[in-house]
Design a protein around this motif. Sequence first.
Motif, PDB file in Angstrom:
ATOM      1  N   PHE A 579      38.565 -27.491   5.189  1.00  0.00           N
ATOM      2  CA  PHE A 579      39.971 -27.334   4.825  1.00  0.00           C
ATOM      3  C   PHE A 579      40.828 -27.048   6.069  1.00  0.00           C
ATOM      4  O   PHE A 579      42.005 -27.380   6.098  1.00  0.00           O
ATOM      5  N   ARG A 580      40.203 -26.410   7.075  1.00  0.00           N
ATOM      6  CA  ARG A 580      40.904 -26.166   8.342  1.00  0.00           C
ATOM      7  C   ARG A 580      40.296 -27.006   9.470  1.00  0.00           C
ATOM      8  O   ARG A 580      40.549 -26.761  10.636  1.00  0.00           O
ATOM      9  N   ASN A 581      39.500 -28.008   9.063  1.00  0.00           N
ATOM     10  CA  ASN A 581      38.946 -29.007   9.978  1.00  0.00           C
ATOM     11  C   ASN A 581      38.205 -28.379  11.152  1.00  0.00           C
ATOM     12  O   ASN A 581      38.481 -28.656  12.328  1.00  0.00           O
ATOM     13  N   TRP A 582      37.228 -27.567  10.809  1.00  0.00           N
ATOM     14  CA  TRP A 582      36.487 -26.828  11.841  1.00  0.00           C
ATOM     15  C   TRP A 582      35.012 -26.771  11.507  1.00  0.00           C
ATOM     16  O   TRP A 582      34.621 -26.599  10.348  1.00  0.00           O
ATOM     17  N   VAL A 583      34.187 -26.936  12.531  1.00  0.00           N
ATOM     18  CA  VAL A 583      32.742 -26.728  12.434  1.00  0.00           C
ATOM     19  C   VAL A 583      32.341 -25.875  13.625  1.00  0.00           C
ATOM     20  O   VAL A 583      32.715 -26.163  14.770  1.00  0.00           O
ATOM     21  N   LYS A 584      31.594 -24.817  13.364  1.00  0.00           N
ATOM     22  CA  LYS A 584      31.244 -23.873  14.424  1.00  0.00           C
ATOM     23  C   LYS A 584      30.306 -24.485  15.454  1.00  0.00           C
ATOM     24  O   LYS A 584      30.427 -24.235  16.658  1.00  0.00           O
ATOM     25  N   ASP A 585      29.352 -25.285  14.981  1.00  0.00           N
ATOM     26  CA  ASP A 585      28.324 -25.816  15.876  1.00  0.00           C
ATOM     27  C   ASP A 585      27.882 -27.166  15.341  1.00  0.00           C
ATOM     28  O   ASP A 585      28.434 -27.675  14.363  1.00  0.00           O
ATOM     29  N   SER A 586      26.869 -27.727  15.944  1.00  0.00           N
ATOM     30  CA  SER A 586      26.298 -28.981  15.464  1.00  0.00           C
ATOM     31  C   SER A 586      25.169 -28.670  14.491  1.00  0.00           C
ATOM     32  O   SER A 586      24.287 -27.852  14.792  1.00  0.00           O
ATOM     33  N   TYR A 587      25.204 -29.307  13.314  1.00  0.00           N
ATOM     34  CA  TYR A 587      24.220 -29.008  12.274  1.00  0.00           C
ATOM     35  C   TYR A 587      23.602 -30.299  11.754  1.00  0.00           C
ATOM     36  O   TYR A 587      24.143 -31.397  11.936  1.00  0.00           O
ATOM     37  N   VAL A 588      22.467 -30.139  11.081  1.00  0.00           N
ATOM     38  CA  VAL A 588      21.798 -31.293  10.476  1.00  0.00           C
ATOM     39  C   VAL A 588      22.670 -31.869   9.373  1.00  0.00           C
ATOM     40  O   VAL A 588      22.798 -33.083   9.229  1.00  0.00           O
ATOM     41  N   VAL A 589      23.275 -30.998   8.570  1.00  0.00           N
ATOM     42  CA  VAL A 589      24.154 -31.467   7.499  1.00  0.00           C
ATOM     43  C   VAL A 589      25.503 -31.854   8.092  1.00  0.00           C
ATOM     44  O   VAL A 589      25.929 -31.329   9.123  1.00  0.00           O
ATOM     45  N   THR A 590      26.184 -32.770   7.431  1.00  0.00           N
ATOM     46  CA  THR A 590      27.450 -33.280   7.951  1.00  0.00           C
ATOM     47  C   THR A 590      28.612 -32.360   7.604  1.00  0.00           C
ATOM     48  O   THR A 590      28.514 -31.503   6.721  1.00  0.00           O
ATOM     49  N   ALA A 591      29.723 -32.571   8.294  1.00  0.00           N
ATOM     50  CA  ALA A 591      30.923 -31.761   8.052  1.00  0.00           C
ATOM     51  C   ALA A 591      31.412 -31.917   6.629  1.00  0.00           C
ATOM     52  O   ALA A 591      31.853 -30.946   6.002  1.00  0.00           O
ATOM     53  N   GLU A 592      31.325 -33.130   6.087  1.00  0.00           N
ATOM     54  CA  GLU A 592      31.798 -33.337   4.718  1.00  0.00           C
ATOM     55  C   GLU A 592      30.878 -32.685   3.693  1.00  0.00           C
ATOM     56  O   GLU A 592      31.333 -32.211   2.643  1.00  0.00           O
ATOM     57  N   GLU A 593      29.587 -32.631   3.987  1.00  0.00           N
ATOM     58  CA  GLU A 593      28.659 -31.951   3.082  1.00  0.00           C
ATOM     59  C   GLU A 593      28.918 -30.447   3.085  1.00  0.00           C
ATOM     60  O   GLU A 593      28.867 -29.796   2.032  1.00  0.00           O
ATOM     61  N   MET A 594      29.198 -29.886   4.254  1.00  0.00           N
ATOM     62  CA  MET A 594      29.507 -28.457   4.328  1.00  0.00           C
ATOM     63  C   MET A 594      30.837 -28.148   3.641  1.00  0.00           C
ATOM     64  O   MET A 594      30.992 -27.097   3.018  1.00  0.00           O
ATOM     65  N   MET A 595      31.796 -29.064   3.739  1.00  0.00           N
ATOM     66  CA  MET A 595      33.062 -28.887   3.032  1.00  0.00           C
ATOM     67  C   MET A 595      32.836 -28.895   1.522  1.00  0.00           C
ATOM     68  O   MET A 595      33.415 -28.091   0.784  1.00  0.00           O
ATOM     69  N   LEU A 596      31.983 -29.787   1.063  1.00  0.00           N
ATOM     70  CA  LEU A 596      31.669 -29.877  -0.362  1.00  0.00           C
ATOM     71  C   LEU A 596      30.994 -28.598  -0.848  1.00  0.00           C
ATOM     72  O   LEU A 596      31.314 -28.073  -1.924  1.00  0.00           O
ATOM     73  N   ASP A 597      30.073 -28.083  -0.055  1.00  0.00           N
ATOM     74  CA  ASP A 597      29.383 -26.845  -0.417  1.00  0.00           C
ATOM     75  C   ASP A 597      30.366 -25.681  -0.504  1.00  0.00           C
ATOM     76  O   ASP A 597      30.320 -24.881  -1.439  1.00  0.00           O
TER      77      ASP A 597
END
Length: 726
Positions: A579-597
Amino acid sequence: MDGNDTPKSGKCPVMHGGMTNTQDSVTSWWPKTLNLDILHQHDAKTSPYGSDFSYRDEVSKLDFDALKKDIHDLVTDSQDWWPADWGSYSGLFIRLAWHSAGSYRLADGRGGGGSGNIRFAPLNSWPDNANLDKARRLLWPIKKKYGNKISWADLIILAGNAAYEVAGLETFGFGFGREDIWAPEKDTYWGSEKEWLTDNEARYPSKEDRDSLENPLAAVVMGLIYVNPEGVNGKPDPAMTAKDVRETFKRMAMNDEETAALTAGGHTLGKCHGNGDAGALGGEPEAGELENMGLGWMNPNKSGNGRYTITGGPEGAWTTNPTKWDGGYFDMLLDHEWETTKSPAGAWQWKPVDIAEDEMPVDVEDPSIRTMPMMTDADMAMKVDPIYREYMEKFRADHAYFSRTFARAWFKLTHRDMGPKARYVGPDVPSEDLIWQDPVPTGSTSYDVDAVKAKIAASDLSIADMVSTAWDSARTYRGSDKRGGANGARIRLAPQKDWAGNEPERLARVLSVLEPIASEAGASIADVIVLAGNVGVEKAALAAGHQVTVPFAPGRGDASDEMTDAESFEPLEPLADGFRNWVKDSYVVTAEEMMLDRAQLMGLTAPEMTVLVGGMRAMGTNHAGTSHGVFTDRAGQLTTDYFVNLTDMRNLWKVTDDEEIYEIRDRQTNEVKWTATRADLVFGSNSILRAYAEVYAQDDAPEKFVKDFVAAWTKVMNADRFDLAA
């Protein structure tokens, strides 16, 4: 049609696959498709109740004393179709409640007994839950009698409480208020295994490092609630098993003393049922034949119940008197030497090297027969691990202390996922505020809201400052276990004030403006943070030509450090916020999957997620002020520009050298107009999300967009206001 035109008997009149889950079939063909089902899994259409049904209203009408008496009576009312061990269902009902609540894990707040999820797959058919289908059927006459006034979720946990009370324990209390779900939960990740009870290397990157267990999991393997009773990977080794016990219970938010008390108290009553070949059992409930009517593990072994009950695994009772709340567990564990053996089901267990006959428990059917007691590897861990051993000795020396410690730990186990005490209903709710309930004092409602808004509006805070701070305060809410949220203003306390996602410097600057306003008005800081966000939204809407008033309900309180278990809040830290277009680090799951979660934990639907993302981008609320996804030259206004430009076919989308960042170029000039992330592109690439985005990109959408955004925003700000729903 003549007599020769009758349908062929072998032709099926139903289209195969036509009644299967469409999304599952889509993702099987296109695995990279973002599955949005988790946002709609508890759609109102699954509930048999109308929209005006309120379980909190219904349960408050319950005759609590009559219900408790009926359950107490049932504990010792053995039924012919499923006889009780020693004439008592204490062990069975305790196991039902324990396994219902015990799937909770702190990392994402999912699991637990708060929704009656154990009625559905996969939990109803896990090997570790074998024969708990019988426990639920035993409770059916009581559920039938009291109907909508008692949920299955409440009844299952209450049955465990009643079982302990009948055995002689003074329980700590009980809170009604759990609401049933009506379909399996698809959002809970239980592990990647394709088979039950298999050693999964993916769960443990390092088998020797037992705390390397994959997050957010707590159980050691698919199909178990906790640890393997036979030992790590099925091999007896109490010292190693102690590591699994400690890590698993820590992930359930339990400390060592609570873990020791729960182990001892859970095994003081009842027995294990491994008296036969578990391979001879029929399929689990979800694999059962129609004539089994939802029951599983049908047993061909002699009578199939009583002393011939089989769930697999170890066989035997832990104590001499397995229907009484006493200290027999400690005497049995500590006063004997133990050696490994195998149950009739072929499972490793421990038996005493030497034991007097009168110390043995009697047979569940014939009291003239004595049977061999047993311990699991997890029990032996309580003896060999020095920390757990110390608690075992302490509990044995002071039975009253043990009873109190266990009662409180049991209450925590069975209520942890209910959230704040404001959600509890009934006469047995303890008056004590417990720190794991995340207590928040009641806030003032008597201050001048409009005056506070005016002072906020007159400050030098930007729209992005106000909206971002309110959002960060509220976004921690988890519908899974009802924790987090704006109430309490814990964003100003450790650990939240230092989280990278909260931009500590910006947060401190905004709070330095809002705190004096709150103090002067007599309002809570929690209220003023939310009010500031509302002011920002109203300003942004007005700048776009829309006069709106964002709904606001005062009364939030301010928690203190003393009211906050900082360590237990660490798992609530956002590692990404689409929602604020931010990811702390690089992860196996994608940014959109984390947004969905994140959206699912916050209780948002796909349309709500869509409108919130578009509005937040338009207002320029990106983390650290990045321009990714801000598809407008009038940032700070609540416009539909995000969706208009997202769907504009005059634009071309291209990935950059940084595979997480994309460029939006003009097809004619190839000029870079904007940049974006995966969390932006998914609203144009995913067919379902694009359909929602197109609604807001239409020429007639601006008014609807603002209305929908305000509604979704208010939902997020009030998600933890359980006092409003009371």
